[in-house]
Design a protein around this motif. Structure first.
Motif, PDB file in Angstrom:
ATOM      1  N   ASN A   1      65.728  92.816  27.527  1.00  0.00           N
ATOM      2  CA  ASN A   1      66.824  92.173  26.791  1.00  0.00           C
ATOM      3  C   ASN A   1      67.885  93.169  26.352  1.00  0.00           C
ATOM      4  OD1 ASN A   1      65.363  89.903  27.182  1.00  0.00           O
ATOM      5  ND2 ASN A   1      65.074  89.399  25.029  1.00  0.00           N
ATOM      6  N   GLN A   2      67.419  94.370  25.987  1.00  0.00           N
ATOM      7  CA  GLN A   2      68.369  95.363  25.507  1.00  0.00           C
ATOM      8  C   GLN A   2      69.243  95.901  26.644  1.00  0.00           C
ATOM      9  OE1 GLN A   2      67.202  99.280  24.534  1.00  0.00           O
ATOM     10  NE2 GLN A   2      68.279  99.278  22.581  1.00  0.00           N
ATOM     11  N   LEU A   3      68.688  95.863  27.837  1.00  0.00           N
ATOM     12  CA  LEU A   3      69.416  96.395  28.991  1.00  0.00           C
ATOM     13  C   LEU A   3      70.676  95.585  29.287  1.00  0.00           C
ATOM     14  CD1 LEU A   3      69.161  98.513  31.288  1.00  0.00           C
ATOM     15  CD2 LEU A   3      67.957  96.766  32.608  1.00  0.00           C
ATOM     16  N   MET A   4      70.633  94.290  28.993  1.00  0.00           N
ATOM     17  CA  MET A   4      71.772  93.424  29.298  1.00  0.00           C
ATOM     18  C   MET A   4      72.220  92.662  28.060  1.00  0.00           C
ATOM     19  SD  MET A   4      70.825  91.988  33.020  1.00  0.00           S
ATOM     20  CE  MET A   4      70.328  93.067  34.337  1.00  0.00           C
ATOM     21  N   PRO A   5      72.874  93.373  27.161  1.00  0.00           N
ATOM     22  CA  PRO A   5      73.333  92.730  25.922  1.00  0.00           C
ATOM     23  C   PRO A   5      74.568  91.873  26.175  1.00  0.00           C
ATOM     24  CG  PRO A   5      74.033  95.017  25.970  1.00  0.00           C
ATOM     25  CD  PRO A   5      73.260  94.787  27.235  1.00  0.00           C
ATOM     26  N   ALA A   6      74.987  91.121  25.162  1.00  0.00           N
ATOM     27  CA  ALA A   6      76.225  90.338  25.253  1.00  0.00           C
ATOM     28  C   ALA A   6      77.380  91.283  25.568  1.00  0.00           C
ATOM     29  CB  ALA A   6      76.466  89.615  23.934  1.00  0.00           C
ATOM     30  N   ASP A   7      78.286  90.808  26.411  1.00  0.00           N
ATOM     31  CA  ASP A   7      79.389  91.671  26.859  1.00  0.00           C
ATOM     32  C   ASP A   7      80.489  90.764  27.401  1.00  0.00           C
ATOM     33  OD1 ASP A   7      80.744  94.030  27.962  1.00  0.00           O
ATOM     34  OD2 ASP A   7      79.993  93.334  29.915  1.00  0.00           O
ATOM     35  N   GLY A   8      81.658  90.806  26.780  1.00  0.00           N
ATOM     36  CA  GLY A   8      82.758  89.951  27.209  1.00  0.00           C
ATOM     37  C   GLY A   8      82.361  88.488  27.156  1.00  0.00           C
ATOM     38  N   ASN A   9      82.506  87.780  28.292  1.00  0.00           N
ATOM     39  CA  ASN A   9      82.156  86.358  28.288  1.00  0.00           C
ATOM     40  C   ASN A   9      80.662  86.117  28.593  1.00  0.00           C
ATOM     41  OD1 ASN A   9      82.080  87.038  30.908  1.00  0.00           O
ATOM     42  ND2 ASN A   9      83.591  85.516  31.628  1.00  0.00           N
ATOM     43  N   PHE A  10      79.893  87.195  28.703  1.00  0.00           N
ATOM     44  CA  PHE A  10      78.453  87.069  28.949  1.00  0.00           C
ATOM     45  C   PHE A  10      77.727  87.117  27.601  1.00  0.00           C
ATOM     46  CE2 PHE A  10      74.384  89.403  29.970  1.00  0.00           C
ATOM     47  CZ  PHE A  10      73.754  88.341  30.597  1.00  0.00           C
TER      48      PHE A  10
ATOM     49  N   ALA B   1      69.171  87.431  26.866  1.00  0.00           N
ATOM     50  CA  ALA B   1      68.266  86.585  26.090  1.00  0.00           C
ATOM     51  C   ALA B   1      68.757  85.140  26.095  1.00  0.00           C
ATOM     52  CB  ALA B   1      68.136  87.105  24.664  1.00  0.00           C
ATOM     53  N   ARG B   2      70.074  84.937  26.146  1.00  0.00           N
ATOM     54  CA  ARG B   2      70.590  83.574  26.154  1.00  0.00           C
ATOM     55  C   ARG B   2      70.849  83.042  27.551  1.00  0.00           C
ATOM     56  NH1 ARG B   2      75.307  82.666  22.243  1.00  0.00           N
ATOM     57  NH2 ARG B   2      75.516  80.864  23.621  1.00  0.00           N
ATOM     58  N   GLU B   3      71.429  83.845  28.430  1.00  0.00           N
ATOM     59  CA  GLU B   3      71.856  83.304  29.721  1.00  0.00           C
ATOM     60  C   GLU B   3      70.854  83.512  30.862  1.00  0.00           C
ATOM     61  OE1 GLU B   3      75.842  83.516  30.997  1.00  0.00           O
ATOM     62  OE2 GLU B   3      76.643  83.847  28.988  1.00  0.00           O
ATOM     63  N   GLY B   4      69.845  84.348  30.617  1.00  0.00           N
ATOM     64  CA  GLY B   4      68.827  84.529  31.639  1.00  0.00           C
ATOM     65  C   GLY B   4      69.122  85.678  32.586  1.00  0.00           C
ATOM     66  N   LEU B   5      68.096  85.996  33.371  1.00  0.00           N
ATOM     67  CA  LEU B   5      68.151  87.176  34.226  1.00  0.00           C
ATOM     68  C   LEU B   5      69.175  87.051  35.353  1.00  0.00           C
ATOM     69  CD1 LEU B   5      66.926  89.935  34.951  1.00  0.00           C
ATOM     70  CD2 LEU B   5      65.171  88.722  36.242  1.00  0.00           C
ATOM     71  N   ALA B   6      69.230  85.869  35.991  1.00  0.00           N
ATOM     72  CA  ALA B   6      70.101  85.716  37.165  1.00  0.00           C
ATOM     73  C   ALA B   6      71.560  86.001  36.794  1.00  0.00           C
ATOM     74  CB  ALA B   6      69.963  84.309  37.736  1.00  0.00           C
ATOM     75  N   ARG B   7      72.001  85.425  35.687  1.00  0.00           N
ATOM     76  CA  ARG B   7      73.387  85.658  35.272  1.00  0.00           C
ATOM     77  C   ARG B   7      73.605  87.084  34.784  1.00  0.00           C
ATOM     78  NH1 ARG B   7      76.639  80.700  32.975  1.00  0.00           N
ATOM     79  NH2 ARG B   7      75.108  79.027  33.260  1.00  0.00           N
ATOM     80  N   GLY B   8      72.562  87.633  34.187  1.00  0.00           N
ATOM     81  CA  GLY B   8      72.647  89.019  33.714  1.00  0.00           C
ATOM     82  C   GLY B   8      72.890  89.967  34.884  1.00  0.00           C
TER      83      GLY B   8
END
Ligand SMILES: *Cc1c(COP(=O)(O)O)cnc(C)c1O
Length: 539
Positions: free
Chosen positions: A186-195, A199-206
């Motif tokens: 989860n920490q590897l892909m934090p919220a960023d811009g419109n993402f 934790a919220r959008e899932g691995l595929a979108r990350g």
């Protein structure tokens, strides 16, 4: 010498041993009396030398699927328990059962267990645990200090800070590894811009957002199978677990690690974590943690240390140096139910930076409220008992010194057992003990000669026959019921990485003596001759 340690006198060692659940006489393994609503029950009166019953025979006693309509009286039930069930349990705390990682327990724990059951506190939230939440945080702080040794002001700031956690309790190493990798992912892909964050959008979108074609976790081929479950559950897929070769001593090969990292780079796969093993389950080997920490730093990836079994050895001043570099790990797994003499259901994951728990913090209105000190905010499990009290009691009743003596004695015992194996002409030590775990196998002396000098096809044939022989020795010994070693299959460098079935012992039970181990080898020698595979080999 009774206790394997030159620095300790017999009296001090005896005082330590007296704290463990004893054997009652030679015949009876252990006798623990309790009662169910006033009716006495005696546990574990299984006699040594009594063969294990066949499982299929036992299963036939458990074939009804009808829930009893009306209650039986407690006396009848207590009698049924002691005669029909407890009589057949595996005597895992016997000093002759040295094949598994959970050992004999101190005497005070069954009693404390009764109290815990009666109190039935739930550590998921403060309202149902209150003082035990404070106690658990203290125990987790002690464990954090054991690994990371930060200063007073650090613990003052974080110990009882409900927003974050220095560590969390869970049922065992499996969930501890999963929790560590969950936070890491989860920490590897934090919220960023419109993402909005993984934790919220899932691995595929990350992956799309961050532009990776996949994630990977790297560990040596001796990595525990819980890591395979981890990559599966986290949605990375089992192929995301990259197994790195090991060297002669079972330590991760740094050259191969570099090669694997290079391959990932070419495929645009992000190495999410490098895992060092500090006490592998199969051979007890410890990876070079400082080197792994350097590489993880350079790769800017998470460094996790799986010290589920070995981590307790940090309590030993003598052997702590074997873990140099563990304090650089972002997360560390330690099981208290392995070498900290606590009953099962007691794992922990420690976080170097308590803020890492932000990546997995949860809240729900009726439970684990935001801003509360509910421990459940940072745990994968929900309802959970106060196992931390068991560890707390061991820290106080055995003390750091007592635990360190037990660990030192176990390691010394493993070294002496390794010497004993080397002195036998028909046993072969396969992996040296780095801690208190070693592997070996039975090899008829004439076979060893041929194995050293024979041609490749002959060698392979012999290895396969030896594997069958050792497998049957292990199974026959377990069934006989007097001793227990486990077995596994490893690929020793000294035998050209041929898959080799080995007998595995873990010598953490302080009541195990060298005499017991000698007798165990003697029984294995006799069983080898009775094995259906003996003739194949010696003819
Ligand atoms: C035992 C072990 C685990 C798994 O722990 P459980 O408590 O059985 O879930 C993970 N890693 C290592 C190195 C272990 O020895």
């Amino acid at each position: 010498m009774l206790h394997f340690l030159d620095s300790l006198d017999e009296q001090e060692w005896q005082t330590l041993l007296d704290q463990f659940i004893p054997r009652v006489g030679e015949e009876e393994l252990l006798e623990l009396k309790t009662d169910i609503a006033g009716d006495p029950v005696t546990y574990c009166l299984r006699k040594l030398n009594k063969p294990m019953r066949e499982l299929t025979e036992l299963e036939s006693k458990f074939s009804s699927v009808i829930i009893p309509d009306s209650p039986v009286d407690t006396g009848t039930y207590a009698q049924y328990l002691s005669q029909d069930i407890l009589n057949h349990v595996v005597p895992v705390s016997s000093p002759t059962f040295v094949g598994h990682m959970t050992s004999a327990l101190p005497k005070h724990l069954p009693e404390l267990g009764k109290i815990l059951t009666a109190l039935n506190q739930n550590l998921v939230k403060l309202e149902t645990s209150h003082i035990l939440t404070a106690l658990e945080r203290q125990v987790l702080g002690m464990m954090h200090k054991l690994v990371y040794n930060r200063d007073e002001s650090f613990y003052k700031q974080w110990l009882h800070n409900g927003e974050h956690a220095l560590a969390t309790f869970c049922s065992g190493g499996t969930l501890a590894n999963l929790t560590a990798m969950w936070a890491c992912r989860n920490q590897l892909m934090p919220a960023d811009g419109n993402f909005a964050g993984l934790a919220r959008e899932g691995l595929a979108r990350g992956l799309l957002h961050y532009g990776y074609s996949g994630l990977a976790i790297l560990v040596s081929e001796l990595g525990h199978y819980s890591l395979k479950k981890t990559v599966d559950v986290l949605g990375l897929g089992q192929d995301a677990l990259i197994k790195v070769d090991t060297d002669r001593d079972g330590r991760i090969c740094i050259d191969d690690l570099r090669t694997q990292l290079q391959k990932l780079r070419q495929c645009n796969i992000k190495p999410m974590a490098i895992i060092g093993i500090a006490g592998s389950t199969e051979t007890g080997s410890i990876d070079p943690l400082n080197i792994l920490a350097d590489i993880a730093e350079r790769e800017q990836c998470h460094f996790h240390v799986d010290a589920a079994w070995g981590g307790a050895s940090l309590l030993s001043e003598r052997y702590r140096h074997l873990f140099a570099g563990i304090e650089r790990a972002d997360t560390v797994t330690i099981d208290a139910h392995k070498q900290m003499y606590v009953p099962m259901g007691s794992g922990m994951v420690l976080f170097r930076q308590p803020t890492l728990t932000n990546a997995i913090a949860q809240h729900a209105n009726y439970i684990v409220r935001k801003g509360s000190k509910d421990l459940g905010r940072h745990t994968l499990e929900g309802s959970r008992s106060a196992m931390s009290l068991m560890l707390h009691s061991n820290f106080h009743l055995l003390g750091r010194q007592g635990l360190a003596c037990l660990i030192d004695a176990s390691i010394e015992k493993a070294r002496q057992f390794a010497d004993l194996i080397r002195q036998q002409e028909d046993f072969e030590l396969i992996s040296e003990p780095q801690l208190c775990l070693l592997t070996y196998r039975y090899v008829p002396p004439t076979v060893l000669q041929v194995l050293r000098e024979g041609t490749a096809p002959v060698k392979q044939q012999l290895h396969e026959s030896l594997n069958a022989l050792n497998q049957s020795i292990q199974t026959m010994q377990w069934s006989a019921g007097k001793f227990f070693v486990s077995r596994t299959c490893i690929k020793p460098v000294q035998w050209d990485r041929q898959p080799t079935t080995v007998l595995r012992v873990v010598l953490a039970n302080p009541l195990t003596t060298l005499e017991i181990l000698e007798n165990m080898l003697e029984e294995q020698r006799q069983l080898a001759r009775q094995s259906p595979f003996w003739q194949d080999l010696v003819s």
